[in-house]
Write a protein that holds these residues in place. Structure first.
Motif, short mmCIF file in Angstrom:
data_model
loop_
_atom_site.label_atom_id
_atom_site.label_comp_id
_atom_site.label_asym_id
_atom_site.label_seq_id
_atom_site.Cartn_x
_atom_site.Cartn_y
_atom_site.Cartn_z
N THR A 2 1.00 -1.14 0.16
CA THR A 2 -0.12 0.10 -0.18
C THR A 2 0.81 1.35 -0.14
OG1 THR A 2 -1.70 -1.19 1.17
CG2 THR A 2 -2.11 0.99 1.33
N VAL A 3 1.29 1.84 -0.88
CA VAL A 3 1.34 3.29 -1.00
C VAL A 3 0.72 4.31 -0.96
CG1 VAL A 3 2.63 4.76 -2.28
CG2 VAL A 3 3.38 2.25 -2.92
N SER A 4 0.96 5.06 0.21
CA SER A 4 0.36 6.06 0.63
C SER A 4 1.08 8.27 0.20
CB SER A 4 -0.13 6.18 1.85
OG SER A 4 0.58 5.71 3.08
N HIS A 5 2.42 7.94 -0.52
CA HIS A 5 2.55 8.66 0.23
C HIS A 5 3.47 9.25 -1.89
CE1 HIS A 5 2.65 10.33 3.87
NE2 HIS A 5 3.11 8.77 4.23
N HIS A 6 2.75 10.21 -2.03
CA HIS A 6 3.57 10.57 -3.75
C HIS A 6 3.63 11.72 -4.03
CE1 HIS A 6 0.41 7.00 -4.43
NE2 HIS A 6 -0.61 7.72 -3.34
N PRO A 7 4.51 11.88 -5.06
CA PRO A 7 5.32 13.09 -5.65
C PRO A 7 5.02 13.89 -6.23
CG PRO A 7 6.41 10.70 -7.36
CD PRO A 7 4.42 9.98 -6.23
N SER A 8 3.97 15.24 -6.39
CA SER A 8 3.79 16.03 -6.42
C SER A 8 3.02 16.10 -8.45
CB SER A 8 3.51 17.16 -6.32
OG SER A 8 4.76 17.62 -6.97
N THR A 30 12.03 5.26 -9.68
CA THR A 30 11.87 4.81 -8.71
C THR A 30 10.34 4.36 -7.87
OG1 THR A 30 13.98 4.36 -8.48
CG2 THR A 30 12.39 3.76 -6.63
N HIS A 31 9.66 5.48 -7.99
CA HIS A 31 8.52 5.25 -6.82
C HIS A 31 7.58 5.12 -8.33
CE1 HIS A 31 5.14 6.38 -4.74
NE2 HIS A 31 4.48 6.97 -5.65
N LEU A 32 7.62 4.93 -9.21
CA LEU A 32 5.96 4.69 -10.24
C LEU A 32 6.78 2.97 -10.84
CD1 LEU A 32 7.33 7.49 -13.29
CD2 LEU A 32 4.66 6.57 -11.57
N HIS A 34 6.47 1.12 -8.33
CA HIS A 34 6.20 0.82 -6.84
C HIS A 34 4.59 1.08 -7.22
CE1 HIS A 34 10.11 0.25 -5.82
NE2 HIS A 34 10.10 -0.40 -4.46
N CYS A 35 3.88 1.78 -7.57
CA CYS A 35 2.61 2.91 -8.33
C CYS A 35 1.97 2.77 -9.49
CB CYS A 35 3.21 3.95 -7.25
SG CYS A 35 1.67 4.91 -7.24
N ALA A 36 1.01 1.89 -9.14
CA ALA A 36 0.04 1.44 -10.55
C ALA A 36 -0.32 2.69 -10.10
CB ALA A 36 -0.86 0.46 -9.99
N ALA A 37 -1.17 3.98 -9.31
CA ALA A 37 -1.79 5.56 -9.17
C ALA A 37 -0.41 5.82 -10.00
CB ALA A 37 -2.41 5.63 -8.03
N CYS A 38 0.10 6.48 -9.70
CA CYS A 38 1.08 7.21 -10.10
C CYS A 38 0.84 6.80 -11.91
CB CYS A 38 2.06 7.84 -9.43
SG CYS A 38 2.24 8.69 -8.17
N ARG A 39 1.90 5.91 -12.21
CA ARG A 39 1.82 5.31 -13.32
C ARG A 39 0.45 5.79 -14.27
NH1 ARG A 39 4.14 0.30 -11.20
NH2 ARG A 39 2.21 -0.70 -11.86
N ALA A 40 -0.48 5.66 -13.44
CA ALA A 40 -1.94 6.18 -14.22
C ALA A 40 -1.63 8.12 -14.85
CB ALA A 40 -2.89 5.65 -13.95
N ARG A 41 -1.54 8.32 -13.47
CA ARG A 41 -1.43 9.94 -13.69
C ARG A 41 -0.70 10.44 -14.68
NH1 ARG A 41 -0.71 9.12 -7.33
NH2 ARG A 41 -3.51 9.36 -7.26
N VAL A 42 1.11 9.47 -15.11
CA VAL A 42 1.51 9.67 -15.49
C VAL A 42 1.53 9.50 -17.23
CG1 VAL A 42 3.92 9.22 -16.90
CG2 VAL A 42 3.88 9.73 -14.64
#
Ligand SMILES: [Zn+2]
Length: 214
Positions: A2-8, A30-32, A34-42
């Motif tokens: 569970t990733v709860s802190h993300h880049p802006s 490196t964050h991306l 681990h994080c499907a939510a931020c990959r979707a935002r990108v």
């Protein structure tokens, strides 16, 4: 995980636009990883940028342009001099492209704290290193003269009432001073991208500063 802190959003947009330097790019990627939510935002930002280009220049994009942009997520900027770094294979949670970067061995920084510097493109203004902290360790308040991006690979740390565990991203800026406490569940290993210098306050700072060189 569970990733709860993300880049802006601004940082993710800069990643999508390819305007981050090598060190910043590594921290965000490196964050991306681990994080499907931020990959979707990108991907959303990339589609938006592509749509704008379609409107302005209907014939400007090659047929495979979108595929090549999306492939950037899996093919980060190569290092200036890639070489095998077999020692990095024992670092959990590290993306494969980071494992291929040249790297030195673990070196002592302070009691309970070791670091391992990664070799980057010489044009990068940002330095990247791994930090390994002993379980339960506490580090006195410090601030930075520049920004500090941290992506947790294993274990956890807490500061400012927030806990950061594997996959979490933390951005430290010059206006933030923080005490850090390492989680008791085990050593904490993080990838850190930093510009500027680390500053420690008071007598402890004057005693330790000459020995701390990130
Ligand atoms: Zn995220």
């Amino acid at each position: 995980m569970t990733v709860s802190h993300h880049p802006s959003p601004d940082l993710l947009t800069a990643f999508a636009a390819g305007t981050l330097d090598h060190g910043q790019h590594i921290a965000a990627a490196t964050h991306l990883a681990h994080c499907a939510a931020c990959r979707a935002r990108v991907r959303a930002v990339e589609h938006l940028g592509g749509a704008m280009l379609d409107t302005a220049e209907p014939d400007a994009l090659a047929p495979d342009a979108f595929a090549r942009v999306r492939a950037r997520l899996d093919q980060p900027v190569p290092a200036a001099a890639p070489q095998p770094a077999p020692g990095l294979s024992d670092v959990p949670g590290l993306p494969d492209f980071v494992r291929r970067l040249p790297a030195g061995g673990w070196s002592w920084v302070a009691p309970g704290l070791h670091m391992r510097r990664l070799g980057l493109d010489p044009s990068s203004a940002t330095r990247v290193f791994l930090l390994r902290s002993r379980a339960g360790a506490k580090f006195i308040s410090h601030s930075h003269t520049g920004f500090e991006m941290t992506c947790v690979l294993a274990g956890s740390f807490s500061h400012g009432g927030e806990r950061y565990a594997a996959g979490d991203f933390d951005l430290g800026t010059p206006d933030i001073s923080h005490d850090i406490e390492i989680g008791s569940e085990g050593p904490c290993i993080s990838l850190v991208a930093m510009q500027g210098a680390l500053e420690l306050p008071g007598l402890l700072g004057r005693l330790f500063q000459p020995f701390i060189r990130f």
